[in-house]
Scaffold this motif. Structure first.
Motif, PDB file in Angstrom:
ATOM      1  N   ALA A  35       0.809  -1.222   0.000  1.00  0.00           N
ATOM      2  CA  ALA A  35       0.000   0.000   0.000  1.00  0.00           C
ATOM      3  C   ALA A  35       0.838   1.266   0.000  1.00  0.00           C
ATOM      4  N   ASN A  36       2.085   1.186   0.451  1.00  0.00           N
ATOM      5  CA  ASN A  36       2.932   2.374   0.528  1.00  0.00           C
ATOM      6  C   ASN A  36       3.835   2.532  -0.693  1.00  0.00           C
ATOM      7  N   VAL A  37       3.597   1.730  -1.735  1.00  0.00           N
ATOM      8  CA  VAL A  37       4.425   1.776  -2.948  1.00  0.00           C
ATOM      9  C   VAL A  37       3.560   2.185  -4.133  1.00  0.00           C
ATOM     10  N   VAL A  38       4.051   3.153  -4.913  1.00  0.00           N
ATOM     11  CA  VAL A  38       3.338   3.610  -6.103  1.00  0.00           C
ATOM     12  C   VAL A  38       4.296   3.656  -7.284  1.00  0.00           C
ATOM     13  N   VAL A  39       3.720   3.742  -8.476  1.00  0.00           N
ATOM     14  CA  VAL A  39       4.507   3.733  -9.706  1.00  0.00           C
ATOM     15  C   VAL A  39       4.445   5.098 -10.375  1.00  0.00           C
ATOM     16  N   ALA A  40       5.606   5.604 -10.767  1.00  0.00           N
ATOM     17  CA  ALA A  40       5.702   6.758 -11.661  1.00  0.00           C
ATOM     18  C   ALA A  40       6.050   6.194 -13.032  1.00  0.00           C
ATOM     19  N   ASP A  41       5.090   6.192 -13.941  1.00  0.00           N
ATOM     20  CA  ASP A  41       5.231   5.435 -15.190  1.00  0.00           C
ATOM     21  C   ASP A  41       5.928   6.255 -16.277  1.00  0.00           C
ATOM     22  N   TRP A  42       7.241   6.350 -16.145  1.00  0.00           N
ATOM     23  CA  TRP A  42       8.070   7.065 -17.118  1.00  0.00           C
ATOM     24  C   TRP A  42       7.990   6.397 -18.487  1.00  0.00           C
ATOM     25  N   ASP A  43       7.961   5.073 -18.525  1.00  0.00           N
ATOM     26  CA  ASP A  43       7.898   4.364 -19.794  1.00  0.00           C
ATOM     27  C   ASP A  43       6.653   4.769 -20.584  1.00  0.00           C
ATOM     28  N   HIS A  44       5.530   4.856 -19.920  1.00  0.00           N
ATOM     29  CA  HIS A  44       4.289   5.265 -20.591  1.00  0.00           C
ATOM     30  C   HIS A  44       4.346   6.736 -20.990  1.00  0.00           C
ATOM     31  N   ALA A  45       4.858   7.569 -20.096  1.00  0.00           N
ATOM     32  CA  ALA A  45       4.858   9.022 -20.347  1.00  0.00           C
ATOM     33  C   ALA A  45       5.686   9.403 -21.562  1.00  0.00           C
ATOM     34  N   VAL A  46       6.776   8.661 -21.819  1.00  0.00           N
ATOM     35  CA  VAL A  46       7.699   9.040 -22.880  1.00  0.00           C
ATOM     36  C   VAL A  46       7.451   8.259 -24.173  1.00  0.00           C
ATOM     37  N   GLN A  47       6.451   7.411 -24.188  1.00  0.00           N
ATOM     38  CA  GLN A  47       6.133   6.669 -25.407  1.00  0.00           C
ATOM     39  C   GLN A  47       5.887   7.633 -26.567  1.00  0.00           C
ATOM     40  N   GLY A  48       6.495   7.342 -27.724  1.00  0.00           N
ATOM     41  CA  GLY A  48       6.316   8.177 -28.900  1.00  0.00           C
ATOM     42  C   GLY A  48       7.160   9.434 -28.905  1.00  0.00           C
ATOM     43  N   LYS A  49       8.028   9.595 -27.932  1.00  0.00           N
ATOM     44  CA  LYS A  49       8.853  10.798 -27.820  1.00  0.00           C
ATOM     45  C   LYS A  49      10.342  10.479 -27.891  1.00  0.00           C
ATOM     46  N   ASP A  50      10.690   9.345 -28.493  1.00  0.00           N
ATOM     47  CA  ASP A  50      12.102   8.950 -28.547  1.00  0.00           C
ATOM     48  C   ASP A  50      12.967   9.961 -29.284  1.00  0.00           C
ATOM     49  N   ASP A  51      12.363  10.750 -30.169  1.00  0.00           N
ATOM     50  CA  ASP A  51      13.137  11.759 -30.884  1.00  0.00           C
ATOM     51  C   ASP A  51      13.606  12.877 -29.959  1.00  0.00           C
ATOM     52  N   LEU A  52      13.022  12.943 -28.763  1.00  0.00           N
ATOM     53  CA  LEU A  52      13.431  13.955 -27.785  1.00  0.00           C
ATOM     54  C   LEU A  52      14.419  13.395 -26.768  1.00  0.00           C
ATOM     55  N   LEU A  53      14.771  12.135 -26.925  1.00  0.00           N
ATOM     56  CA  LEU A  53      15.769  11.509 -26.066  1.00  0.00           C
ATOM     57  C   LEU A  53      17.134  11.550 -26.750  1.00  0.00           C
ATOM     58  N   ALA A  54      18.160  11.115 -26.025  1.00  0.00           N
ATOM     59  CA  ALA A  54      19.502  11.006 -26.614  1.00  0.00           C
ATOM     60  C   ALA A  54      19.500   9.944 -27.708  1.00  0.00           C
ATOM     61  N   ASN A  55      20.590   9.841 -28.433  1.00  0.00           N
ATOM     62  CA  ASN A  55      20.671   8.891 -29.538  1.00  0.00           C
ATOM     63  C   ASN A  55      20.449   7.446 -29.102  1.00  0.00           C
ATOM     64  N   ASP A  56      20.661   7.164 -27.821  1.00  0.00           N
ATOM     65  CA  ASP A  56      20.451   5.800 -27.326  1.00  0.00           C
ATOM     66  C   ASP A  56      18.987   5.513 -27.029  1.00  0.00           C
ATOM     67  N   HIS A  57      18.126   6.536 -27.152  1.00  0.00           N
ATOM     68  CA  HIS A  57      16.693   6.408 -26.877  1.00  0.00           C
ATOM     69  C   HIS A  57      16.426   6.010 -25.430  1.00  0.00           C
ATOM     70  N   ILE A  58      17.326   6.408 -24.556  1.00  0.00           N
ATOM     71  CA  ILE A  58      17.210   6.107 -23.127  1.00  0.00           C
ATOM     72  C   ILE A  58      17.276   7.386 -22.299  1.00  0.00           C
ATOM     73  N   HIS A  59      18.302   8.192 -22.520  1.00  0.00           N
ATOM     74  CA  HIS A  59      18.558   9.339 -21.650  1.00  0.00           C
ATOM     75  C   HIS A  59      17.762  10.569 -22.094  1.00  0.00           C
ATOM     76  N   PRO A  60      17.138  11.258 -21.137  1.00  0.00           N
ATOM     77  CA  PRO A  60      16.324  12.430 -21.470  1.00  0.00           C
ATOM     78  C   PRO A  60      17.158  13.609 -21.947  1.00  0.00           C
ATOM     79  N   GLY A  61      16.569  14.372 -22.870  1.00  0.00           N
ATOM     80  CA  GLY A  61      17.079  15.686 -23.217  1.00  0.00           C
ATOM     81  C   GLY A  61      16.368  16.712 -22.359  1.00  0.00           C
ATOM     82  N   PRO A  62      16.580  18.009 -22.605  1.00  0.00           N
ATOM     83  CA  PRO A  62      15.970  19.050 -21.752  1.00  0.00           C
ATOM     84  C   PRO A  62      14.451  18.950 -21.656  1.00  0.00           C
TER      85      PRO A  62
END
Length: 227
Positions: A157-184
């Motif tokens: 009950a004290n654990v929640v999820v921040a769904d970064w994977d869902h939030a960034v779906q379709g936005k890989d062009d805004l990530l680094a070339n590795d499609h992992i690390h965030p840009g600004p």
């Protein structure tokens, strides 16, 4: 406050691609150069000082945006950090009095670790709110780790999820070339995703209704629990 540390050993199941390492180094440089300005406004949200964030280079790249969104948050982010080391890291923070009332875990990018380690993290956190950030990127273990994150949240009950994977779906062009690390831009999205994770304060533990999203890291119940 950002605690940024360099990792000399990659932890991605043997993937030592040059762009991955370069992205790690850029993430570290970005966080280190921006931390001074972000720290200057830390007094704006004093409750945020009750938040400990433990992460890898994805969190490190997003650290300035996290501090802008949640001034005063204490970030310990390290290049190539594995989920497997999280239990020992959390225990160490607890023993030295540096484990705050909200624990944010942003690990899983580097492959090693899963449900067992997450359960140990929750145990080490005690009654604290634990926010687990899903991983994103073209790595074979992503779905396995994210599944373990969701299962852990469902079990506690004290654990929640921040769904970064869902939030960034379709936005890989805004990530680094590795499609992992965030840009600004995506770093700001990472911070927003974390801040808007479903609340996990006392009301949830009592089985009460909560809004679908809330600023969990600035929630009065979560950030002041045990005070």
């Amino acid at each position: 406050m950002i605690v940024a540390t360099r990792g000399l050993k990659t932890a991605d199941g043997g993937n030592k691609a040059a762009d991955r390492i370069a992205a790690d180094e850029r993430a570290l440089h970005s966080a280190e150069t921006a931390s001074t300005d972000a720290s200057a406004s830390a007094s704006a949200h004093p409750r945020a000082e009750r938040i400990t964030a433990l992460g890898d280079s994805v969190m490190l790249a997003s650290a300035p945006a996290l501090e802008d969104r949640i001034p005063g948050i204490v970030i310990d982010a390290k290049v190539s950090r594995q989920l497997a080391v999280a239990p020992d890291e959390v225990r160490s923070l607890g023993k030295t009095g540096r484990l705050n009332q909200v624990l944010l875990i942003g690990l899983g990018t580097n492959g090693v670790g899963g449900r067992q380690e997450l359960e140990q993290v929750v145990e080490a956190a005690g009654q604290r709110t634990v926010v687990l950030v899903t991983g994103h990127g073209p790595v074979t273990w992503k779905d396995r780790v994210n599944s373990a994150i969701r299962q852990t949240a469902e079990a506690h009950a004290n654990v929640v999820v921040a769904d970064w994977d869902h939030a960034v779906q379709g936005k890989d062009d805004l990530l680094a070339n590795d499609h992992i690390h965030p840009g600004p831009t995506t770093a700001k999205l990472y911070a927003k995703t974390v801040a808007q994770a479903p609340c996990s304060c006392d009301a949830r533990r009592r089985g009460g209704e909560l809004p679908s999203t809330a600023d969990v890291l600035l929630c009065h119940g979560c950030a002041t629990a045990g005070s």
